[in-house]
Design an enzyme around this catalytic site. Structure first.
Site, short mmCIF file in Angstrom:
data_model
loop_
_atom_site.label_atom_id
_atom_site.label_comp_id
_atom_site.label_asym_id
_atom_site.label_seq_id
_atom_site.Cartn_x
_atom_site.Cartn_y
_atom_site.Cartn_z
N ASP A 31 0.83 -1.21 0.00
CA ASP A 31 0.00 0.00 0.00
C ASP A 31 0.87 1.26 0.00
OD1 ASP A 31 -2.13 1.76 0.27
OD2 ASP A 31 -3.11 0.57 1.79
N CYS A 69 -6.17 4.13 -3.76
CA CYS A 69 -6.36 2.73 -3.34
C CYS A 69 -7.51 1.99 -4.00
CB CYS A 69 -6.57 2.69 -1.83
SG CYS A 69 -5.38 3.61 -0.87
N LYS A 122 -5.99 -5.62 3.79
CA LYS A 122 -6.88 -4.49 3.50
C LYS A 122 -7.84 -4.84 2.37
CE LYS A 122 -6.46 0.24 1.67
NZ LYS A 122 -5.56 1.41 1.55
N HIS A 124 -11.08 -2.54 1.27
CA HIS A 124 -11.28 -1.21 0.68
C HIS A 124 -12.07 -1.21 -0.62
CE1 HIS A 124 -9.44 3.11 0.48
NE2 HIS A 124 -10.68 3.08 0.95
N LYS A 299 0.96 9.85 -5.29
CA LYS A 299 -0.40 9.40 -5.03
C LYS A 299 -1.37 10.58 -5.11
CE LYS A 299 -3.29 7.28 -1.44
NZ LYS A 299 -3.34 6.76 -0.05
#
Length: 565
Positions: A31, A69, A122, A124, A299
């Site tokens: 991540d 993400c 994760k 998400h 990002k």
């Protein structure tokens, strides 16, 4: 003459042989990992396990994901662009939507191919209803958190605990367990232990698909001190040093997983995929030390630093190993590629293409374009790459700067480069055409001086001559690369009415907009982008039949996140 009984035995023997050829597939997601973070690129952070796997396998040099993400994870599991799933931005915990239920996921395909499927880490991709959680999307079990980010030890986000163990398929109300015993324990270690336990208990007569999504190296900056200590004399910047410890812990986890596969006798028939979900965050509030150097942005933006990701593939089934693949690849390509490797067949229309021959044999490219999707900043710009040409409509969003890793800068400027307005590049000197010079300056001061002068096109800070800041009227880039220079522009690029065009073959760091001299290319790419956009669906929005979230109370950890509709 073969008897009917012998025929049946031969048939089952052949069936078993076919099944045993299906490789185990381990899909690991890191991540918020930056382009310049793993040891084989940064030569600073120690990641021996990942470095070895990358060097023995195939490094994907022209591999792209989405800039945040949830959109990236939706591409991995659906094989479709966010444009076609509606997941165009990261999903907040209180969101009343998720990855559409009419989508057949990668895990669904693996189940159909006879795999044992498990998800760790994760998620998400939405959880307001049980139907959106992992064990309803093709996974036989899930251990981890449903939302997008939380405390690594306390496992809380937005005031509630988010850590679950869903031990069986379609594990909803009455089955899903609040993993309260995880409170106080570090998530990277927990996820590694769960992955190892799955491997140790796996029935090797069936192939394994393990989707292992580490929380690391997402914010917040947290890791046991023992992982930071080895960098005390190596990395001076505290933020980068903590980040390095987080990444080293992840690397250790990957090593433990591969050792478990070897101990179980599964390693020789395992295909391991490693990918970041987006570029590292730099100047934004979630930046904790990642580096995308020398790429631009990070990002949340659709500059290369936000979308060109670190990835590699490892396994004995690769026909060619130990090389860097330079063919274009997108995160949507994992689904058709891995389904093909598993012996399955993709049904329906998706955006991904099967990259297996390209990766395994380094054969001719099967993809010629990359859809960058939407950046995470209004007005949500879009981009398209075709061949070497990259088109941006208006801008790539923010962050848009070139942020050098701290070890390239003197200590006094380490924190100042975090200012979003400072688009810096180390080692590049802009030749004369000085408007004015200012001695004894810092990067932030030099940037600010340029911003205050309406004629300033850029600046150079000469670190040999009294840290002199030279404000420039024109940016004639020097052919010389000098360690004593830091240069940049004085403002972040603002959205314009026109498109920007970059030649990524000759300008991979996106310094030079060549749209004016290539208007024919701009038109071609704009037309193609219009064509793609015309196939899109609206972004996902809240299910208005569902009320806002409420939290159940667990006696051990208090309020907990979980499906509420």
């Amino acid at each position: 003459m073969i008897s009917s009984k012998q025929t049946i035995l031969i048939f089952f023997f052949l069936l078993i042989c076919v099944k045993c050829k299906q490789p185990n597939i381990i899909f690991i997601v890191a991540d918020d990992l930056g382009w310049d973070d793993l040891g084989f690129r940064s030569h600073q952070i120690k990641t021996p396990n990942l470095d070895t796997l990358a060097s023995e396998g195939v490094i994907l040099d022209q591999y792209y994901v989405q800039c945040v993400c949830s959109p990236s994870r939706s591409t991995f599991l659906s094989g479709s662009y966010p444009l076609h799933t509606g997941i165009n931005d990261w999903i907040h915990p209180e969101a009343r939507f998720g990855l559409p239920l009419n989508i057949t996921t990668l895990a669904d395909y693996m189940l159909d191919a006879g795999y044992e499927t498990h998800a760790v880490g994760k998620w998400h991709l939405g959880f307001y209803k049980w139907a959106y959680t992992p064990t309803f999307r093709g996974f036989n079990s899930f251990y981890g958190f449903y939302s997008g980010g939380e405390d690594y030890f306390l496992h809380k986000t937005d005031g509630a605990y988010d850590f679950r163990f869903d031990p069986s398929p379609k594990c909803g109300e009455g089955c899903s367990q609040v993993a309260w015993e995880a409170s106080g324990q570090y998530s990277t270690t927990l996820f590694t232990s769960r992955a190892v336990k799955i491997i140790e208990g796996h029935d090797i007569t069936k192939p394994l698909f393990l989707y292992l999504c580490f929380q690391a190296v997402h914010a917040p900056a947290e890791v046991p001190e023992s992982y930071i200590t080895p960098y005390n004399n190596i990395i001076q910047n505290l933020r980068r040093r903590t980040f390095a410890g987080m990444l080293s812990c992840l690397d250790e986890g990957v090593g433990n997983v591969t050792n478990a596969l070897k101990s179980k006798g599964m390693w020789d028939n395992t295909l391991l995929v490693f990918t970041a979900d987006n570029g590292g965050p730099t100047t934004t509030s979630d930046g904790i030390g990642a580096s995308n150097w020398p790429l631009r942005g990070g990002k949340h933006s659709i500059w290369e630093g936000g979308t060109r990701a670190t990835a590699f593939v490892h396994g004995n089934m690769l026909a060619k190993k130990g090389y860097t693949n330079t063919n274009l690849m997108d995160g949507v390509d994992w689904l058709p590629t891995l389904v093909s490797v598993a012996g399955g067949k993709v049904m329906g229309n998706i955006d991904g293409v099967n990259q297996w021959t390209s990766i395994s044999e380094n054969s001719t490219a099967v993809r010629n374009e990359i859809l960058y999707g939407l950046d995470d900043n209004p007005p949500s710009n879009r981009g398209l790459r075709v061949g070497k040409w990259k088109l941006l409509r208006q801008s790539g969003g923010n962050p848009s700067s070139w942020i050098p890793p701290p070890q390239l800068l003197f200590n006094k400027d380490i924190e100042s480069i975090a200012a979003p307005v400072c688009q810096t590049v180390v080692g590049e000197c802009f030749p004369p055409d000085n408007i004015k010079s200012f001695p004894f300056s810092t990067i932030a001061q030099c940037c600010e001086l340029c911003m205050q002068n309406p004629e300033c096109a850029g600046w150079t800070l000469n670190r040999v001559h009294n840290d002199t800041c030279h404000i420039k009227k024109f940016l004639n880039v020097s052919d010389l690369l000098l360690d004593n220079c830091v240069s940049g522009s004085g403002h972040s690029p603002l959205p314009t009415e026109s498109s920007q065009l970059y030649d990524l073959e000759n300008d991979p760091t996106e310094h030079f907009d060549v749209s004016k001299e290539n208007q024919d290319i701009v038109k071609q790419l704009n037309d193609r982008l219009d064509e793609i956009d015309s196939t899109g669906i609206p972004s996902a929005t809240d299910d208005l039949t569902c009320p806002p979230p409420t939290h159940k109370i667990d006696p051990h950890v208090g309020p907990v996140w979980g499906p509420w509709c």
